[in-house]
Design a protein around this motif. Structure first.
Motif, PDB file in Angstrom:
ATOM      1  N   ILE A  10       0.948  -1.325   0.034  1.00 14.35           N
ATOM      2  CA  ILE A  10      -0.164  -0.075   0.006  1.00 14.35           C
ATOM      3  C   ILE A  10       0.842   1.348   0.092  1.00 14.35           C
ATOM      4  O   ILE A  10       0.779   2.270  -0.819  1.00 14.35           O
ATOM      5  CB  ILE A  10      -0.960   0.121   1.284  1.00 14.35           C
ATOM      6  CG1 ILE A  10      -1.915  -1.178   0.856  1.00 14.35           C
ATOM      7  CG2 ILE A  10      -1.759   1.401   1.429  1.00 14.35           C
ATOM      8  CD1 ILE A  10      -2.625  -1.534   2.373  1.00 14.35           C
ATOM      9  N   SER A  13       2.206   2.217  -3.572  1.00 15.77           N
ATOM     10  CA  SER A  13       1.430   2.709  -4.614  1.00 15.77           C
ATOM     11  C   SER A  13       0.617   4.020  -3.931  1.00 15.77           C
ATOM     12  O   SER A  13       0.372   4.923  -4.851  1.00 15.77           O
ATOM     13  CB  SER A  13       0.174   1.513  -4.696  1.00 15.77           C
ATOM     14  OG  SER A  13      -0.588   1.400  -3.595  1.00 15.77           O
ATOM     15  N   VAL A  14       0.352   3.981  -2.870  1.00 18.54           N
ATOM     16  CA  VAL A  14      -0.210   5.393  -2.285  1.00 18.54           C
ATOM     17  C   VAL A  14       0.817   6.392  -1.758  1.00 18.54           C
ATOM     18  O   VAL A  14       0.437   7.740  -2.262  1.00 18.54           O
ATOM     19  CB  VAL A  14      -1.239   5.093  -1.272  1.00 18.54           C
ATOM     20  CG1 VAL A  14      -2.086   6.312  -0.825  1.00 18.54           C
ATOM     21  CG2 VAL A  14      -2.509   3.998  -1.630  1.00 18.54           C
ATOM     22  N   ARG A  16       1.452   7.151   1.621  1.00 15.77           N
ATOM     23  CA  ARG A  16       1.172   7.295   2.739  1.00 15.77           C
ATOM     24  C   ARG A  16       0.207   6.182   3.265  1.00 15.77           C
ATOM     25  O   ARG A  16      -0.809   5.778   2.849  1.00 15.77           O
ATOM     26  CB  ARG A  16       0.556   8.699   3.042  1.00 15.77           C
ATOM     27  CG  ARG A  16       0.143   9.029   4.235  1.00 15.77           C
ATOM     28  CD  ARG A  16      -0.491  10.427   4.084  1.00 15.77           C
ATOM     29  NE  ARG A  16      -1.180  10.795   5.413  1.00 15.77           N
ATOM     30  CZ  ARG A  16      -0.805  11.803   6.349  1.00 15.77           C
ATOM     31  NH1 ARG A  16       0.231  12.501   5.898  1.00 15.77           N
ATOM     32  NH2 ARG A  16      -1.391  11.861   7.397  1.00 15.77           N
ATOM     33  N   VAL A  17       0.696   5.891   4.562  1.00 18.13           N
ATOM     34  CA  VAL A  17      -0.091   5.002   5.434  1.00 18.13           C
ATOM     35  C   VAL A  17      -0.137   5.223   6.831  1.00 18.13           C
ATOM     36  O   VAL A  17       0.671   5.758   7.514  1.00 18.13           O
ATOM     37  CB  VAL A  17       0.385   3.252   5.023  1.00 18.13           C
ATOM     38  CG1 VAL A  17      -0.317   2.389   6.241  1.00 18.13           C
ATOM     39  CG2 VAL A  17       0.567   2.914   4.003  1.00 18.13           C
TER      40      VAL A  17
END
Length: 76
Positions: A10, A13-14, A16-17
């Motif tokens: 995640i 791809s994004v 920020r988590v």
């Protein structure tokens, strides 16, 4: 380790988590954040912020406070 791989996917791809945990799960969240930032993505990710709080919960003896944490990981 499976959780760290899922978060790594995640984060890649994004970018920020936010890891959230409460109570007895806090050490696991901290460990996962350390594995990601120090082993899997060393130099390419960082912990942007850590938010520590507590919330009301019901326990064996009535109302209690439960510790919570939010660890924000970002890709550099």
């Amino acid at each position: 380790m499976e959780c760290a791989i899922d978060i790594l996917t995640i984060l890649g791809s994004v970018g920020r988590v936010v890891l959230k945990a409460k109570g007895d799960d806090i050490p696991t969240a901290v460990g996962v954040a350390n594995v990601i930032t120090e082993k899997l993505m060393k130099g390419t990710s960082e912990i942007a912020d850590i938010i520590v709080d507590s919330e009301s919960g019901t326990g064996k003896y009535g109302m209690t406070l439960v510790s919570t944490i939010a660890i924000i990981l970002v890709k550099k």
